[in-house]
Scaffold this motif. Structure first.
Motif, PDB file in Angstrom:
ATOM      1  N   ASP A  56       0.849  -1.187   0.000  1.00 19.48           N
ATOM      2  CA  ASP A  56       0.000   0.000   0.000  1.00 19.48           C
ATOM      3  C   ASP A  56       0.887   1.240   0.000  1.00 19.48           C
ATOM      4  O   ASP A  56       2.083   1.144  -0.279  1.00 19.48           O
ATOM      5  CB  ASP A  56      -1.008  -0.023   1.157  1.00 19.48           C
ATOM      6  CG  ASP A  56      -0.343  -0.001   2.529  1.00 19.48           C
ATOM      7  OD1 ASP A  56       0.900   0.150   2.620  1.00 19.48           O
ATOM      8  OD2 ASP A  56      -1.060  -0.148   3.542  1.00 19.48           O
ATOM      9  N   VAL A 100      -3.312  -2.431  -2.135  1.00 17.07           N
ATOM     10  CA  VAL A 100      -4.355  -1.499  -1.695  1.00 17.07           C
ATOM     11  C   VAL A 100      -4.078  -0.143  -2.334  1.00 17.07           C
ATOM     12  O   VAL A 100      -2.993   0.415  -2.177  1.00 17.07           O
ATOM     13  CB  VAL A 100      -4.382  -1.384  -0.159  1.00 17.07           C
ATOM     14  CG1 VAL A 100      -5.343  -0.279   0.274  1.00 17.07           C
ATOM     15  CG2 VAL A 100      -4.786  -2.714   0.467  1.00 17.07           C
ATOM     16  N   ARG A 102      -5.395   3.845  -3.004  1.00 17.59           N
ATOM     17  CA  ARG A 102      -6.234   5.003  -2.702  1.00 17.59           C
ATOM     18  C   ARG A 102      -5.833   6.152  -3.610  1.00 17.59           C
ATOM     19  O   ARG A 102      -4.666   6.258  -4.006  1.00 17.59           O
ATOM     20  CB  ARG A 102      -6.063   5.451  -1.242  1.00 17.59           C
ATOM     21  CG  ARG A 102      -6.577   4.465  -0.210  1.00 17.59           C
ATOM     22  CD  ARG A 102      -6.461   5.042   1.206  1.00 17.59           C
ATOM     23  NE  ARG A 102      -7.029   4.148   2.215  1.00 17.59           N
ATOM     24  CZ  ARG A 102      -6.366   3.155   2.786  1.00 17.59           C
ATOM     25  NH1 ARG A 102      -5.094   2.932   2.447  1.00 17.59           N
ATOM     26  NH2 ARG A 102      -6.947   2.392   3.696  1.00 17.59           N
ATOM     27  N   PHE A 120      -7.178  -3.956  -4.369  1.00 15.30           N
ATOM     28  CA  PHE A 120      -8.320  -3.527  -3.567  1.00 15.30           C
ATOM     29  C   PHE A 120      -8.323  -1.998  -3.577  1.00 15.30           C
ATOM     30  O   PHE A 120      -7.380  -1.377  -3.078  1.00 15.30           O
ATOM     31  CB  PHE A 120      -8.216  -4.067  -2.144  1.00 15.30           C
ATOM     32  CG  PHE A 120      -8.205  -5.572  -2.081  1.00 15.30           C
ATOM     33  CD1 PHE A 120      -9.378  -6.277  -1.808  1.00 15.30           C
ATOM     34  CD2 PHE A 120      -7.034  -6.290  -2.308  1.00 15.30           C
ATOM     35  CE1 PHE A 120      -9.373  -7.667  -1.751  1.00 15.30           C
ATOM     36  CE2 PHE A 120      -7.018  -7.682  -2.257  1.00 15.30           C
ATOM     37  CZ  PHE A 120      -8.196  -8.368  -1.985  1.00 15.30           C
ATOM     38  N   ALA A 121      -9.361  -1.409  -4.148  1.00  9.26           N
ATOM     39  CA  ALA A 121      -9.366   0.035  -4.374  1.00  9.26           C
ATOM     40  C   ALA A 121     -10.310   0.756  -3.422  1.00  9.26           C
ATOM     41  O   ALA A 121     -11.387   0.251  -3.088  1.00  9.26           O
ATOM     42  CB  ALA A 121      -9.767   0.334  -5.811  1.00  9.26           C
ATOM     43  N   ALA A 122      -9.904   1.953  -3.020  1.00  9.81           N
ATOM     44  CA  ALA A 122     -10.787   2.833  -2.269  1.00  9.81           C
ATOM     45  C   ALA A 122     -11.819   3.434  -3.212  1.00  9.81           C
ATOM     46  O   ALA A 122     -11.620   3.495  -4.434  1.00  9.81           O
ATOM     47  CB  ALA A 122      -9.976   3.943  -1.609  1.00  9.81           C
ATOM     48  N   SER A 123     -12.909   3.897  -2.648  1.00 13.59           N
ATOM     49  CA  SER A 123     -13.980   4.460  -3.467  1.00 13.59           C
ATOM     50  C   SER A 123     -13.519   5.678  -4.258  1.00 13.59           C
ATOM     51  O   SER A 123     -14.079   5.982  -5.320  1.00 13.59           O
ATOM     52  CB  SER A 123     -15.167   4.844  -2.577  1.00 13.59           C
ATOM     53  OG  SER A 123     -15.589   3.740  -1.801  1.00 13.59           O
ATOM     54  N   ALA A 166     -13.060   4.067  -9.507  1.00 16.71           N
ATOM     55  CA  ALA A 166     -13.034   2.744  -8.881  1.00 16.71           C
ATOM     56  C   ALA A 166     -14.156   1.855  -9.398  1.00 16.71           C
ATOM     57  O   ALA A 166     -13.963   0.659  -9.624  1.00 16.71           O
ATOM     58  CB  ALA A 166     -13.119   2.888  -7.365  1.00 16.71           C
ATOM     59  N   VAL A 178     -13.914  -2.857  -4.334  1.00 18.44           N
ATOM     60  CA  VAL A 178     -13.932  -1.431  -4.026  1.00 18.44           C
ATOM     61  C   VAL A 178     -14.592  -1.255  -2.668  1.00 18.44           C
ATOM     62  O   VAL A 178     -15.634  -1.855  -2.385  1.00 18.44           O
ATOM     63  CB  VAL A 178     -14.710  -0.634  -5.093  1.00 18.44           C
ATOM     64  CG1 VAL A 178     -14.834   0.836  -4.695  1.00 18.44           C
ATOM     65  CG2 VAL A 178     -14.034  -0.766  -6.456  1.00 18.44           C
ATOM     66  N   SER A 179     -13.973  -0.428  -1.825  1.00 21.13           N
ATOM     67  CA  SER A 179     -14.504  -0.255  -0.473  1.00 21.13           C
ATOM     68  C   SER A 179     -14.027   1.075   0.094  1.00 21.13           C
ATOM     69  O   SER A 179     -12.984   1.600  -0.311  1.00 21.13           O
ATOM     70  CB  SER A 179     -14.017  -1.396   0.434  1.00 21.13           C
ATOM     71  OG  SER A 179     -14.308  -1.154   1.789  1.00 21.13           O
ATOM     72  N   PRO A 182     -10.412  -0.157   1.929  1.00 19.47           N
ATOM     73  CA  PRO A 182      -9.805  -1.217   1.116  1.00 19.47           C
ATOM     74  C   PRO A 182      -8.760  -2.033   1.862  1.00 19.47           C
ATOM     75  O   PRO A 182      -8.607  -3.228   1.592  1.00 19.47           O
ATOM     76  CB  PRO A 182      -9.188  -0.457  -0.061  1.00 19.47           C
ATOM     77  CG  PRO A 182      -8.953   0.925   0.472  1.00 19.47           C
ATOM     78  CD  PRO A 182     -10.089   1.184   1.416  1.00 19.47           C
ATOM     79  N   GLN A 183      -8.041  -1.401   2.797  1.00 23.03           N
ATOM     80  CA  GLN A 183      -7.067  -2.168   3.569  1.00 23.03           C
ATOM     81  C   GLN A 183      -7.771  -3.208   4.430  1.00 23.03           C
ATOM     82  O   GLN A 183      -7.310  -4.355   4.535  1.00 23.03           O
ATOM     83  CB  GLN A 183      -6.216  -1.254   4.443  1.00 23.03           C
ATOM     84  CG  GLN A 183      -5.173  -2.022   5.255  1.00 23.03           C
ATOM     85  CD  GLN A 183      -4.221  -1.105   5.994  1.00 23.03           C
ATOM     86  OE1 GLN A 183      -3.662  -0.190   5.417  1.00 23.03           O
ATOM     87  NE2 GLN A 183      -4.038  -1.359   7.283  1.00 23.03           N
TER      88      GLN A 183
END
Length: 256
Positions: A56, A100, A102, A120-123, A166, A178-179, A182-183
């Motif tokens: 990350d 991860v 962002r 895994f991506a942030a919104s 995302a 996507v969350s 994400p972490q």
């Protein structure tokens, strides 16, 4: 305060390697960052229970991309060689690498992310390969994107230079989830799917899943690196685009 470009540590009783880009806000993928990443993955080889890595970045953005200065004539051959060696090293690392993302994840930053297993991506994430806007192209992404998203979607991103949010990245298969956290989702994935498994078996499974892909990727990287250095960088527009970017002015294309 340390000026090291990377932070590296172990978690989960030595089963998870944490690797963090540590030059916010841009986290530029320059020679120093590449060397630090290569050293981290060379030093921490799976064995004795190491099951995966999580990569990350500090700050609001994963990475603005590779160093433009290091893509100028006289420096770009060394830059491309070291970056491509790192990507192959990550893909050959005998354990999954969860990534991860962002904020902005662009250019060489996205190429590094794609050398991992799952993103895994942030919104708020924005992912893209903007190199064509500078009059150049993305060698590694030209090889890494098509297997992930398909040829048409890969050409859309590579030839337009546009970024996707995302939601679109998830729809085309560029990211796994996507969350807003994400972490947390990546850690949950590790706990659910990797924790408690045999590191030896997981390493063999990674090698088996990528065997054919890696053989073809090595050949492709050689081809696109040659095209970049022997054809693209001999054009007037490639040099103009890079110089214009550094001078913060609009490029003046002559189409040659």
């Amino acid at each position: 305060m340390s000026d090291a470009p990377l932070k590296v540590w172990l978690e989960r009783e030595g089963t998870l390697l944490r690797v963090r880009l540590a030059r916010p806000r841009a986290n530029v993928i320059d020679q120093a960052m590449i060397a630090a990443l290569a050293n981290a993955f060379a030093t921490h080889r799976p064995g004795q229970g190491l099951l995966a890595a999580l990569l990350d970045a500090e700050g609001p953005n994963f990475s603005f991309g590779a160093s433009v200065e290091e893509h100028l004539p006289g420096r770009c051959a060394a830059m491309l060689g070291s970056l491509h060696a790192l990507l192959l090293q990550m893909l050959e690392w005998p354990a999954p690498i969860l990534v991860v993302v962002r904020g902005r994840c662009l250019g060489g930053g996205l190429e590094v992310a794609m050398a991992g297993s799952l993103i895994f991506a942030a919104s708020d994430a924005s992912l893209g390969q903007p190199e064509i806007q500078l009059g150049v192209f993305a060698p590694a992404a030209s090889c890494l994107l098509p297997p992930r998203v398909g040829q048409a979607a890969a050409e859309d991103l590579l030839l337009s230079g546009r970024s996707v949010d995302a939601a679109e990245a998830l729809r085309i298969g560029l990211v796994h989830a996507v969350s807003a956290d994400p972490q947390g989702v990546a850690m949950e994935y590790f706990e659910r799917h990797f924790a408690g498994k045999s590191a030896a078996a997981l390493g063999c499974a990674v090698a088996a899943a990528r065997a054919g892909y890696l053989r073809e990727l090595r050949r492709q990287l050689e081809d696109v690196e040659r095209l970049y250095l022997q054809a693209l960088m001999r054009t007037r527009d490639a040099n103009e685009g890079l110089e214009a970017f550094l001078a913060k002015r609009a490029p003046r294309w002559e189409h040659r």
